[in-house]
Design a protein around this motif. Structure first.
Motif, mmCIF file in Angstrom:
data_model
loop_
_atom_site.group_PDB
_atom_site.id
_atom_site.type_symbol
_atom_site.label_atom_id
_atom_site.label_comp_id
_atom_site.label_asym_id
_atom_site.label_seq_id
_atom_site.Cartn_x
_atom_site.Cartn_y
_atom_site.Cartn_z
ATOM 1 N N GLU A 155 0.814 -1.219 0.000
ATOM 2 C CA GLU A 155 0.000 0.000 0.000
ATOM 3 C C GLU A 155 0.853 1.277 0.000
ATOM 4 O O GLU A 155 0.601 2.191 -0.795
ATOM 5 C CB GLU A 155 -0.977 0.009 1.178
ATOM 6 C CG GLU A 155 -2.097 -1.018 1.045
ATOM 7 C CD GLU A 155 -2.977 -0.790 -0.178
ATOM 8 O OE1 GLU A 155 -3.098 0.384 -0.628
ATOM 9 O OE2 GLU A 155 -3.542 -1.771 -0.691
ATOM 10 N N PRO A 156 1.873 1.390 0.877
ATOM 11 C CA PRO A 156 2.692 2.617 0.816
ATOM 12 C C PRO A 156 3.433 2.772 -0.506
ATOM 13 O O PRO A 156 3.589 3.894 -1.000
ATOM 14 C CB PRO A 156 3.670 2.463 1.989
ATOM 15 C CG PRO A 156 3.636 1.029 2.373
ATOM 16 C CD PRO A 156 2.265 0.545 2.034
ATOM 17 N N LEU A 157 3.862 1.662 -1.108
ATOM 18 C CA LEU A 157 4.532 1.766 -2.405
ATOM 19 C C LEU A 157 3.554 2.243 -3.471
ATOM 20 O O LEU A 157 3.916 3.063 -4.326
ATOM 21 C CB LEU A 157 5.142 0.419 -2.796
ATOM 22 C CG LEU A 157 5.862 0.384 -4.157
ATOM 23 C CD1 LEU A 157 7.006 1.390 -4.187
ATOM 24 C CD2 LEU A 157 6.372 -1.026 -4.469
ATOM 25 N N LYS A 158 2.335 1.754 -3.437
ATOM 26 C CA LYS A 158 1.323 2.230 -4.384
ATOM 27 C C LYS A 158 1.121 3.737 -4.249
ATOM 28 O O LYS A 158 1.012 4.453 -5.254
ATOM 29 C CB LYS A 158 -0.005 1.506 -4.148
ATOM 30 C CG LYS A 158 -0.074 0.103 -4.705
ATOM 31 C CD LYS A 158 -1.393 -0.570 -4.354
ATOM 32 C CE LYS A 158 -2.596 0.196 -4.902
ATOM 33 N NZ LYS A 158 -3.867 -0.494 -4.577
ATOM 34 N N ASP A 159 1.078 4.228 -3.015
ATOM 35 C CA ASP A 159 0.897 5.670 -2.788
ATOM 36 C C ASP A 159 2.069 6.470 -3.351
ATOM 37 O O ASP A 159 1.888 7.517 -3.971
ATOM 38 C CB ASP A 159 0.744 5.951 -1.289
ATOM 39 C CG ASP A 159 -0.569 5.407 -0.718
ATOM 40 O OD1 ASP A 159 -1.490 5.131 -1.519
ATOM 41 O OD2 ASP A 159 -0.653 5.254 0.510
#
Length: 350
Positions: free
Chosen positions: A126-130
């Protein structure tokens, strides 16, 4: 493009000791040369964090000697870290929030280790997607390495990686340029080597299905570099051109020690096209499981002199072209993605 030692990061001293060009801040301030600011999202585990940091700093810093390069390392707080590594990160790394506030010209994203087959269940997902979503609209180009490529291909293009049929692909493989008209690879040799080390792959058909332009391929290792449909804003790599000459050696030694300790069932194969007869003979004379750290370090120094690095020149060529192209299209105000008049859907005008 010399690196600027704008903070007391140990990597700067290490590279200076190697004879690399590192500008002290006062000298940089006296030069009337444009700055470039590149983020380095380092997701590697603790044991490889600093080494990966040095590899990319070294590769970027040696790619060209014109602009002043500021590399801003950061990582994801969601990744599990030891107390010692957390202290290192807190002292020397920046946060994504700080970089969003100040802006970046470009971004490099490393790979990482995973614990399962489904990337969506990993703590970085999720943080990488952001971060990738922010980068898509705020930096001129993002360069992804190996696992980062697999993650963005799944999250953005719904192309999931698949396990390689023969297990781990690792070694040094011959590659060739497929599209010599693309400015990222126009000045490269027709044939060159790239190291790989992975259990999974995105196939050429999957890159095609995503509308990406495949630039570099290998008959044995598959696609190495492909770019997004706009030609530049996303550059995906499956290989490891940043590797040092000794990187695959250390990885092989770790696999041998895991086998000898019972943590893996079968002895590891040697990386393909990497060891020569001399280095194989040298390895056969030593039991690395009973060697001290100093003894192993000395052995690796001797082995490093026997191993051939056949990929760094082509890696520098790729990075030099990438940085040069970023330089041509990015805005002097690093909070803006492109200079005026650049089409985000075709930033290189090709």
């Amino acid at each position: 493009m010399p690196l600027v030692a704008y903070k007391d990061l140990p990597t700067f001293k290490r590279l200076a000791d190697e004879g690399r060009t590192i500008l002290p801040p006062k000298r940089a301030q006296q030069q009337d040369i444009r700055e470039m600011h590149i983020g380095l999202l380092n997701m590697m585990p603790d044991a490889a964090l600093a080494a990966t940091e040095r590899q990319f700093f070294r590769l970027v810093g040696e790619s060209n000697q014109i602009a002043q390069l500021y590399i801003h390392p950061f990582t994801l707080p969601e990744l599990e870290r030891s107390t010692e590594t957390k202290d290192y990160i807190n002292q020397y790394y920046e946060t994504f929030e700080q970089l969003k506030e100040n802006g970046l010209d470009a971004l490099i994203v490393t790979g990482t280790n995973v614990s399962g087959e489904d990337l969506e269940n990993e703590p970085f997902w999720e943080p990488l997607k952001d971060i990738m979503a922010w980068a898509h609209g705020n930096v001129a180009s993002t360069l992804c390495s190996c696992l980062a490529t697999h993650a963005v291909m799944q999250s953005r293009y719904n192309q999931k990686r698949s396990a390689l049929p023969d297990g781990k692909l690792w070694g040094v493989y011959k590659h060739k340029v497929m599209n010599r008209q693309h400015p990222l690879v126009r000045n490269m040799n027709t044939v060159f080597d790239v190291p790989h080390s992975r259990y999974n792959t995105i196939t050429p058909a999957q890159f095609d299905a995503a509308g990406m332009d495949t630039l570099i391929v290998s008959e044995e290792a598959g696609t190495h570099i492909a770019v997004s449909p706009d030609g530049f804003r996303l550059v995906c790599m499956q290989g490891h051109p940043e590797y040092d000459a000794i990187s695959l050696l250390k990885e092989y030694q770790r696999e041998v020690m895991l086998y000898n300790s019972g943590e893996r069932d079968t002895p590891p194969s040697m990386p393909a096209n990497y060891f020569n007869a001399e280095s194989i003979g040298k390895l056969a004379l030593h039991n690395i499981n009973i060697m001290s750290r100093d003894e192993l370090s000395k052995l690796n120094e001797e082995l490093c002199c026997m191993l051939e690095n056949t990929w760094t020149d082509s890696a520098r060529s790729t990075l030099a072209s990438w940085i040069g192209l970023v330089y041509q299209v990015t805005n002097r105000d690093r909070k803006k993605q492109f200079m005026d008049g650049i089409d985000p859907d075709n930033p290189l005008g090709i």
